[in-house]
Structure formats: C-alpha cells, structure tokens
Design an enzyme around this catalytic site. Sequence first.
Site, PDB file in Angstrom:
ATOM      1  N   ASP A  88       0.461   7.163  -4.191  1.00  0.00           N
ATOM      2  CA  ASP A  88      -0.806   8.528  -4.694  1.00  0.00           C
ATOM      3  C   ASP A  88      -1.201   8.476  -6.150  1.00  0.00           C
ATOM      4  OD1 ASP A  88      -0.938   9.459  -1.948  1.00  0.00           O
ATOM      5  OD2 ASP A  88      -0.183  10.929  -1.905  1.00  0.00           O
ATOM      6  N   HIS A 145       5.532   2.862  -1.892  1.00  0.00           N
ATOM      7  CA  HIS A 145       5.179   1.889  -0.447  1.00  0.00           C
ATOM      8  C   HIS A 145       4.978   0.479  -0.756  1.00  0.00           C
ATOM      9  CE1 HIS A 145       6.974   5.319   1.842  1.00  0.00           C
ATOM     10  NE2 HIS A 145       6.347   6.472   0.409  1.00  0.00           N
ATOM     11  N   SER A 248       4.984   8.645 -13.124  1.00  0.00           N
ATOM     12  CA  SER A 248       5.607   7.726 -13.615  1.00  0.00           C
ATOM     13  C   SER A 248       4.196   6.529 -13.308  1.00  0.00           C
ATOM     14  CB  SER A 248       7.010   6.589 -15.192  1.00  0.00           C
ATOM     15  OG  SER A 248       6.497   5.686 -15.370  1.00  0.00           O
TER      16      SER A 248
END
Length: 282
Positions: A88, A145, A248
């Site tokens: 995200d 992921h 980050s």
Amino acid sequence: MSDRLAVWPQYLLPKGALTRFAGWVAGGRWGGLTHAIIRRFVRKYQVNMLEAAQPDITAYPSFNEFFTRALKDGARPLAETPWVCPVDGAISQLGAIDGDRIFQAKGHHYTTRALVGGDAEMAARYEGGHFATIYLSPRDYHRIHMPCDGRLRRMVHVPGELFSVNPATARGVPGLFARNERVVCEFDTPHGPMVLVLVGATIVGSMATVWHGVVNPPRPGTVREWRYDDVPVDLKRGDEMGRFLLGSTVVLLFPRGTVAFQADWAAARPVRLGEAMAHSPS
C-alpha cells in the site's frame, strides 16, 4: 521555499540517534502509554483499523506490533496479472531506466549500481530496464509482499544515511534512495531476475524479511551479503517478504523487455497491495 532549502535541517539532525531512540520507544511495552500513543497515531493519520486482522488497539503490546499489523483475510485480493503491487502506498516515480540511471525527482537521478550497493554485475542486469518507486506513508499497511513468484538469490544490507523519504525530501536530497540505508533482495522469477529494495529512513527502527528476521540492527557500517543458492527460499505472488518497523519506500527493478506498467500507473497515484501493476510487453 525551495525543496533543497526545506530539507537542509535534515543534514544537521542526529538522524542515527533519533532513529535508535524511536526504535527503543516503538519496541517498548509501556501498557497504557503505548495504547495512548497508538490511539493518537490512528487519529492523526486516519488509519483504517477495520482492515486489520486485530482491530482492537489495546491488543497490541508495543507500537511496533501495531505498526506491522496484519490485514484481515481477503482485505487485499490479488489481481489476475503477472505482477501485482507489493505494498500500500503512492507511486513516487516509475518508468524506464536510462542506461543505468534511475529518475528520482526533477533534477535528480541515481544509478542502479549505487542503489544495489556497488555490485556492478547485479546492476548490469537492469540497465535499460524498468523501475518503480513506491512511498509508504505513516497511515499505510507496512508489510511488503511479492509482486510475482520468486526464488531468493541474495540479500544485501547497505549502510547509509537516514534521511526522510517523503516526496519533498526526494526532490531536495540528491541520490536519496541510493544514499539511505537499504536492504537489497534479488530474486529469480518466471519472467527473469528482479530486485526489490527496502529503503530505510529517519525513525525507521529496523527492516525485516520473513526468511532472516530483523536485518538491522546491527548496523556495523559495512556492506553485508547473504546468498541463498544452497538454501532455497521460494515465495509465491502475494506472499509476505518483509516489513518496515516504521515506514519508508520500496524500489523495484526489472530487466529490459520484461514488464509494461499499467496504463493508469503514474507518479503520485495511490496504490494498494494486490492491484494490477504490470503485464508482459505485447
């Protein structure tokens, strides 16, 4: 005020000491104080706890456990494409690698070799290829992921600075993503090699991978490398590969001719884990 002038105080701040202190606080189990910090953070950044596997703030004994919280099953379905978005966040930049030069922001580039920690052989595989840089804001889900199936070949921890990685700093600090501390992971995939870089930042206490655990600390100040040729680490598209303990940026590298980004992907566009990122060139 120019971006370069706006980020000048970051050169003066004791970023390492601030990061160590933040890591200590975030890892502490302070009971009611921890829960108060989490509540304030949720309000300030409008974190959607309804997506969390555990929506109850008081169930998290430390801020780190809240920050790296898991999502509910099915919260991020995977698109039916060869490459899905691994996080995200919001797209900082993406596009073609110009020889070995990656575009950071107006007036700033850095090289593939600098990004991967000086390994010329690794960097050469991505010359003329494609890259995507995705910024994770404080409100985002902070696990990373796999964008596609992959077998891990090597992991490199590159020491560096701890500048912020927000958009203003990207515009103001030359070579930011090849300057900050980072963890470089190279995979073999059905489509060719791929690099996924976790970039550290101010107050990022540590970065971790599912196969190694916490990579930093320690921070010995020298490049460290692990090879996995004889210890297979196989991950499927959508599997968790790592996480930031405080947020980050990730940078993805692909060789020439392997990916074509989705037509609606552009700088500053918000993205979500699992959405279609790219397809094979026609």
